[in-house]
Design a protein around this motif. Structure first.
Motif, PDB file in Angstrom:
ATOM      1  N   GLY A  31      58.945  33.723  64.030  1.00 34.97           N
ATOM      2  CA  GLY A  31      58.642  32.402  64.573  1.00 34.97           C
ATOM      3  C   GLY A  31      58.398  31.320  63.554  1.00 34.97           C
ATOM      4  N   ASP A  32      58.302  31.662  62.273  1.00 28.64           N
ATOM      5  CA  ASP A  32      58.009  30.636  61.265  1.00 28.64           C
ATOM      6  C   ASP A  32      59.206  29.721  61.055  1.00 28.64           C
ATOM      7  OD1 ASP A  32      59.221  33.047  60.118  1.00 28.64           O
ATOM      8  OD2 ASP A  32      59.111  31.971  58.202  1.00 28.64           O
ATOM      9  N   GLY A  33      58.924  28.424  60.937  1.00 27.53           N
ATOM     10  CA  GLY A  33      59.960  27.452  60.623  1.00 27.53           C
ATOM     11  C   GLY A  33      60.899  27.117  61.759  1.00 27.53           C
ATOM     12  N   LEU A  34      60.576  27.538  62.982  1.00 28.62           N
ATOM     13  CA  LEU A  34      61.443  27.254  64.128  1.00 28.62           C
ATOM     14  C   LEU A  34      60.919  26.041  64.889  1.00 28.62           C
ATOM     15  CD1 LEU A  34      62.033  30.874  65.496  1.00 28.62           C
ATOM     16  CD2 LEU A  34      63.444  29.574  63.888  1.00 28.62           C
ATOM     17  N   GLY A  35      61.834  25.305  65.486  1.00 32.40           N
ATOM     18  CA  GLY A  35      61.447  24.133  66.253  1.00 32.40           C
ATOM     19  C   GLY A  35      61.203  22.930  65.363  1.00 32.40           C
ATOM     20  N   PRO A  36      60.757  21.831  65.943  1.00 36.67           N
ATOM     21  CA  PRO A  36      60.508  20.609  65.169  1.00 36.67           C
ATOM     22  C   PRO A  36      59.223  20.729  64.345  1.00 36.67           C
ATOM     23  CG  PRO A  36      59.808  20.290  67.432  1.00 36.67           C
ATOM     24  CD  PRO A  36      60.457  21.651  67.377  1.00 36.67           C
ATOM     25  N   GLY A  37      59.016  19.804  63.424  1.00 37.43           N
ATOM     26  CA  GLY A  37      57.779  19.782  62.654  1.00 37.43           C
ATOM     27  C   GLY A  37      57.741  20.838  61.565  1.00 37.43           C
ATOM     28  N   ILE A  40      51.532  28.411  53.200  1.00 34.14           N
ATOM     29  CA  ILE A  40      51.943  29.794  53.411  1.00 34.14           C
ATOM     30  C   ILE A  40      51.065  30.451  54.455  1.00 34.14           C
ATOM     31  CG2 ILE A  40      52.314  32.036  52.327  1.00 34.14           C
ATOM     32  CD1 ILE A  40      52.635  30.583  49.664  1.00 34.14           C
ATOM     33  N   SER A  41      49.743  30.309  54.312  1.00 33.67           N
ATOM     34  CA  SER A  41      48.817  31.018  55.191  1.00 33.67           C
ATOM     35  C   SER A  41      48.765  30.411  56.583  1.00 33.67           C
ATOM     36  CB  SER A  41      47.409  31.026  54.586  1.00 33.67           C
ATOM     37  OG  SER A  41      46.871  29.707  54.547  1.00 33.67           O
ATOM     38  N   GLY A  42      48.943  29.085  56.689  1.00 38.06           N
ATOM     39  CA  GLY A  42      48.929  28.440  57.996  1.00 38.06           C
ATOM     40  C   GLY A  42      47.586  28.454  58.682  1.00 38.06           C
ATOM     41  N   GLU A  43      46.504  28.636  57.932  1.00 41.24           N
ATOM     42  CA  GLU A  43      45.188  28.776  58.552  1.00 41.24           C
ATOM     43  C   GLU A  43      44.799  27.567  59.401  1.00 41.24           C
ATOM     44  OE1 GLU A  43      42.396  29.584  55.506  1.00 41.24           O
ATOM     45  OE2 GLU A  43      43.183  31.565  55.033  1.00 41.24           O
ATOM     46  N   GLU A  44      45.265  26.392  59.018  1.00 39.35           N
ATOM     47  CA  GLU A  44      44.852  25.184  59.734  1.00 39.35           C
ATOM     48  C   GLU A  44      45.594  25.004  61.061  1.00 39.35           C
ATOM     49  OE1 GLU A  44      45.587  22.189  56.849  1.00 39.35           O
ATOM     50  OE2 GLU A  44      43.739  22.555  55.735  1.00 39.35           O
ATOM     51  N   ASP A  45      46.613  25.853  61.308  1.00 42.75           N
ATOM     52  CA  ASP A  45      47.446  25.668  62.495  1.00 42.75           C
ATOM     53  C   ASP A  45      47.099  26.611  63.630  1.00 42.75           C
ATOM     54  OD1 ASP A  45      50.241  25.173  60.292  1.00 42.75           O
ATOM     55  OD2 ASP A  45      48.922  23.670  61.186  1.00 42.75           O
ATOM     56  N   PHE A  46      46.072  27.465  63.470  1.00 46.13           N
ATOM     57  CA  PHE A  46      45.797  28.492  64.455  1.00 46.13           C
ATOM     58  C   PHE A  46      44.909  27.962  65.584  1.00 46.13           C
ATOM     59  CE2 PHE A  46      46.251  31.667  60.733  1.00 46.13           C
ATOM     60  CZ  PHE A  46      47.624  31.505  60.759  1.00 46.13           C
ATOM     61  N   ASN A  69      52.678  20.696  72.531  1.00 44.06           N
ATOM     62  CA  ASN A  69      52.566  20.561  71.085  1.00 44.06           C
ATOM     63  C   ASN A  69      52.917  21.842  70.331  1.00 44.06           C
ATOM     64  OD1 ASN A  69      51.534  17.837  71.108  1.00 44.06           O
ATOM     65  ND2 ASN A  69      49.634  18.682  71.912  1.00 44.06           N
ATOM     66  N   GLU A  70      53.344  22.853  71.053  1.00 44.32           N
ATOM     67  CA  GLU A  70      53.733  24.119  70.430  1.00 44.32           C
ATOM     68  C   GLU A  70      55.200  24.041  70.007  1.00 44.32           C
ATOM     69  OE1 GLU A  70      52.183  27.137  69.745  1.00 44.32           O
ATOM     70  OE2 GLU A  70      50.274  26.124  70.133  1.00 44.32           O
ATOM     71  N   TRP A  71      55.437  24.102  68.690  1.00 43.15           N
ATOM     72  CA  TRP A  71      56.811  24.006  68.183  1.00 43.15           C
ATOM     73  C   TRP A  71      57.689  25.147  68.690  1.00 43.15           C
ATOM     74  CZ3 TRP A  71      54.448  23.088  62.727  1.00 43.15           C
ATOM     75  CH2 TRP A  71      54.016  21.760  62.641  1.00 43.15           C
ATOM     76  N   LEU A  72      57.115  26.328  68.826  1.00 35.99           N
ATOM     77  CA  LEU A  72      57.911  27.448  69.317  1.00 35.99           C
ATOM     78  C   LEU A  72      58.276  27.283  70.784  1.00 35.99           C
ATOM     79  CD1 LEU A  72      56.326  30.545  67.521  1.00 35.99           C
ATOM     80  CD2 LEU A  72      58.714  29.820  67.440  1.00 35.99           C
TER      81      LEU A  72
END
Length: 254
Positions: free
Chosen positions: A129-135, A177-183, A190-193
């Motif tokens: 799922g990483d890097g998919l969708g907009p944003g 890399i870790s994406g901690e701020e996005d959880f 607002n969900e890119w996936l």
């Protein structure tokens, strides 16, 4: 497209985002043992297992070297694979430098992009799922660098003691890399996936979209006949997906 048909009331299991090795090997050991216990608990009634990435918090395969540790989980995966149960692994943003170690040593199929599967005549699109969708522009740029062959070639020239230490440090400290701020869940819109899945539905029908990466257990109805699932993680939630006959559901391992 790979087709799977379950037999004798067996199930298909899905899990992602164990991040073994984070924040340290010692701290992640109880989580590794818990994940291995889950694998042991499902092995007798499973038709297939899907691991959707970030099994490790950092992974890099040199030609003759792989990161030290993870003996319990690798041994259990080998045992399950040797018993004839197929395991499908999708690389995540933390283990995107995986090559053929899993395929050669464990007989586990490895995918670097989302793949279509037909399970009991239900059509799935499955990936990390990483890097998919907009944003997520910053991460997408970083991923292009990390997957650029000359960059990987240069990194491989680092001694493993230095390369693995550097990679582990970056995996924990670098927020791209870790994406901690996005959880955090900020609504389906607002969900890119979710947006990615809706766009894919304009091209083909899928009964189920199953992804990891978000560290949140999510079930979002896209249309009357199509649903997006996110598997959560094995850091806080210990959640996983189960497909039985024609029904997908999320569950938690206690």
């Amino acid at each position: 497209m790979i087709s799977i048909t379950t037999s004798n009331h067996k199930k298909v299991y899905f899990a992602s985002d164990q991040h073994l090795g984070a924040p340290t090997m010692e701290a992640s050991l109880p989580r590794e043992k818990k994940f291995v216990a889950w694998l042991e608990s499902i092995k007798n009634d499973t038709e297939a297992i899907f691991l959707l990435g970030d099994l490790f918090d950092f992974w890099f395969e040199y030609k003759k070297v792989v990161p030290k540790g993870f003996t319990r989980v690798l041994g259990k995966l080998a045992e399950i694979s040797d018993s004839g149960i197929p395991i499908y692994f999708f690389v995540g943003n933390h283990d995107l430098w995986m090559k053929d170690y899993f395929e050669k040593e464990l007989n586990i199929a490895v995918f670097h992009q989302p793949q279509e599967f037909l399970i009991n005549q239900k059509k799935f699109l499955i990936g990390h799922g990483d890097g998919l969708g907009p944003g997520d522009i910053g991460y997408k740029r970083m991923k292009k660098v990390f997957t650029f062959p000359p960059f990987k070639w240069m990194f491989r020239w680092l001694h493993p003691d230095l390369g693995v230490k550097l990679g582990q440090y970056m995996s924990v400290k670098n927020k791209l890399i870790s994406g901690e701020e996005d959880f955090k869940f900020l609504g389906a819109e607002n969900e890119w996936l979710v947006q990615y899945c809706k766009k894919k539905l304009q091209e083909n029908h899928y009964d189920y979209f199953v992804f990891g990466h978000r560290h949140l257990a999510l079930e979002i109805k896209l249309t009357e006949n199509s649903t997006y699932y996110n598997l959560g993680d094995w850091i806080q939630y210990y959640t996983f997906g189960v497909f039985e006959e024609t029904r997908f559901s999320l569950s938690k391992f206690n």
